[in-house]
Design a protein around this motif. Structure first.
Motif, mmCIF file in Angstrom:
data_model
loop_
_atom_site.group_PDB
_atom_site.id
_atom_site.type_symbol
_atom_site.label_atom_id
_atom_site.label_comp_id
_atom_site.label_asym_id
_atom_site.label_seq_id
_atom_site.Cartn_x
_atom_site.Cartn_y
_atom_site.Cartn_z
ATOM 1 N N LYS A 25 17.953 11.136 -49.634
ATOM 2 C CA LYS A 25 19.170 10.314 -49.623
ATOM 3 C C LYS A 25 20.072 10.573 -48.416
ATOM 4 N N GLU A 26 19.575 11.287 -47.431
ATOM 5 C CA GLU A 26 20.376 11.612 -46.254
ATOM 6 C C GLU A 26 20.629 10.376 -45.397
ATOM 7 N N ASP A 27 21.865 10.180 -45.007
ATOM 8 C CA ASP A 27 22.205 9.035 -44.152
ATOM 9 C C ASP A 27 21.491 9.093 -42.814
ATOM 10 N N SER A 28 21.208 10.299 -42.329
ATOM 11 C CA SER A 28 20.565 10.428 -41.021
ATOM 12 C C SER A 28 19.129 9.915 -41.018
ATOM 13 N N LEU A 29 18.562 9.638 -42.195
ATOM 14 C CA LEU A 29 17.200 9.118 -42.276
ATOM 15 C C LEU A 29 17.150 7.586 -42.273
ATOM 16 N N LYS A 30 18.301 6.943 -42.402
ATOM 17 C CA LYS A 30 18.326 5.476 -42.443
ATOM 18 C C LYS A 30 17.735 4.818 -41.196
ATOM 19 N N PRO A 31 18.019 5.330 -39.992
ATOM 20 C CA PRO A 31 17.389 4.712 -38.811
ATOM 21 C C PRO A 31 15.865 4.823 -38.841
ATOM 22 N N LEU A 32 15.360 5.927 -39.324
ATOM 23 C CA LEU A 32 13.915 6.105 -39.426
ATOM 24 C C LEU A 32 13.320 5.089 -40.396
ATOM 25 N N ILE A 33 13.961 4.912 -41.529
ATOM 26 C CA ILE A 33 13.485 3.950 -42.524
ATOM 27 C C ILE A 33 13.510 2.536 -41.953
ATOM 28 N N SER A 34 14.554 2.207 -41.216
ATOM 29 C CA SER A 34 14.642 0.873 -40.595
ATOM 30 C C SER A 34 13.500 0.634 -39.616
ATOM 31 N N ILE A 35 13.179 1.641 -38.824
ATOM 32 C CA ILE A 35 12.082 1.502 -37.864
ATOM 33 C C ILE A 35 10.753 1.357 -38.604
ATOM 34 N N LEU A 36 10.562 2.128 -39.661
ATOM 35 C CA LEU A 36 9.336 2.010 -40.447
ATOM 36 C C LEU A 36 9.208 0.617 -41.068
ATOM 37 N N GLU A 37 10.332 0.074 -41.548
ATOM 38 C CA GLU A 37 10.322 -1.288 -42.106
ATOM 39 C C GLU A 37 9.884 -2.295 -41.047
ATOM 40 N N ALA A 38 10.408 -2.142 -39.836
ATOM 41 C CA ALA A 38 10.055 -3.057 -38.751
ATOM 42 C C ALA A 38 8.591 -2.883 -38.339
ATOM 43 N N LEU A 39 8.117 -1.651 -38.282
ATOM 44 C CA LEU A 39 6.725 -1.401 -37.914
ATOM 45 C C LEU A 39 5.756 -1.955 -38.949
ATOM 46 N N LYS A 40 6.167 -1.958 -40.191
ATOM 47 C CA LYS A 40 5.322 -2.507 -41.241
ATOM 48 C C LYS A 40 5.012 -3.986 -40.967
ATOM 49 N N LEU A 41 5.934 -4.670 -40.341
ATOM 50 C CA LEU A 41 5.780 -6.093 -40.027
ATOM 51 C C LEU A 41 5.101 -6.338 -38.682
ATOM 52 N N ASP A 42 5.157 -5.339 -37.806
ATOM 53 C CA ASP A 42 4.608 -5.486 -36.455
ATOM 54 C C ASP A 42 4.024 -4.142 -36.013
ATOM 55 N N LEU A 43 2.826 -3.844 -36.518
ATOM 56 C CA LEU A 43 2.215 -2.523 -36.316
ATOM 57 C C LEU A 43 2.032 -2.122 -34.866
ATOM 58 N N TYR A 44 1.807 -3.054 -34.001
ATOM 59 C CA TYR A 44 1.440 -2.712 -32.632
ATOM 60 C C TYR A 44 2.561 -2.925 -31.626
ATOM 61 N N ASN A 45 3.798 -2.949 -32.108
ATOM 62 C CA ASN A 45 4.950 -3.114 -31.240
ATOM 63 C C ASN A 45 5.243 -1.778 -30.560
ATOM 64 N N GLU A 46 4.976 -1.720 -29.274
ATOM 65 C CA GLU A 46 5.123 -0.471 -28.521
ATOM 66 C C GLU A 46 6.566 0.024 -28.469
ATOM 67 N N SER A 47 7.527 -0.886 -28.391
ATOM 68 C CA SER A 47 8.923 -0.439 -28.331
ATOM 69 C C SER A 47 9.346 0.184 -29.665
ATOM 70 N N LEU A 48 8.848 -0.364 -30.783
ATOM 71 C CA LEU A 48 9.146 0.244 -32.082
ATOM 72 C C LEU A 48 8.472 1.605 -32.210
ATOM 73 N N SER A 49 7.262 1.729 -31.695
ATOM 74 C CA SER A 49 6.574 3.017 -31.717
ATOM 75 C C SER A 49 7.342 4.058 -30.904
ATOM 76 N N ALA A 50 7.842 3.644 -29.753
ATOM 77 C CA ALA A 50 8.636 4.547 -28.923
ATOM 78 C C ALA A 50 9.932 4.933 -29.634
ATOM 79 N N GLU A 51 10.561 3.974 -30.288
ATOM 80 C CA GLU A 51 11.793 4.240 -31.033
ATOM 81 C C GLU A 51 11.522 5.175 -32.213
ATOM 82 N N LEU A 52 10.387 5.003 -32.859
ATOM 83 C CA LEU A 52 10.000 5.900 -33.941
ATOM 84 C C LEU A 52 9.875 7.331 -33.427
ATOM 85 N N THR A 53 9.226 7.496 -32.299
ATOM 86 C CA THR A 53 9.071 8.823 -31.706
ATOM 87 C C THR A 53 10.430 9.435 -31.382
ATOM 88 N N LYS A 54 11.285 8.659 -30.748
ATOM 89 C CA LYS A 54 12.623 9.149 -30.380
ATOM 90 C C LYS A 54 13.418 9.529 -31.624
#
Length: 78
Positions: A25-54
């Motif tokens: 329930k940590e607020d600091s995990l919300k950006p990670l969850i948002s990126i995962l939601e976006a990646l679920k829709l576009d698995l091969y998006n390199e910018s989302l993959s880079a954002e996930l890493t960051k």
């Protein structure tokens, strides 16, 4: 060179999102969850993959929480 999108799987991502929403329930995990939601829709998006890493690298002590809850991060070379 290995790319994290080589190991992407919508099922793993969906499981990770559910685990994080249920048990972390940590607020600091919300950006990670948002990126995962976006990646679920576009698995091969390199910018989302880079954002996930960051985002992963900036989680600090919460990396342990994510790592323990989400098997998907075992497959990434982040």
């Amino acid at each position: 060179m290995h790319n994290i999108t080589d190991n992407m799987n919508v099922g793993f991502i969906d499981d990770a999102i559910q685990m994080l929403n249920t048990y972390a329930k940590e607020d600091s995990l919300k950006p990670l969850i948002s990126i995962l939601e976006a990646l679920k829709l576009d698995l091969y998006n390199e910018s989302l993959s880079a954002e996930l890493t960051k985002t992963w690298r900036n989680l600090g002590v919460y990396q342990g929480t994510v790592f323990n809850l989400c098997a998907i991060f075992l497959y990434f070379n982040i």
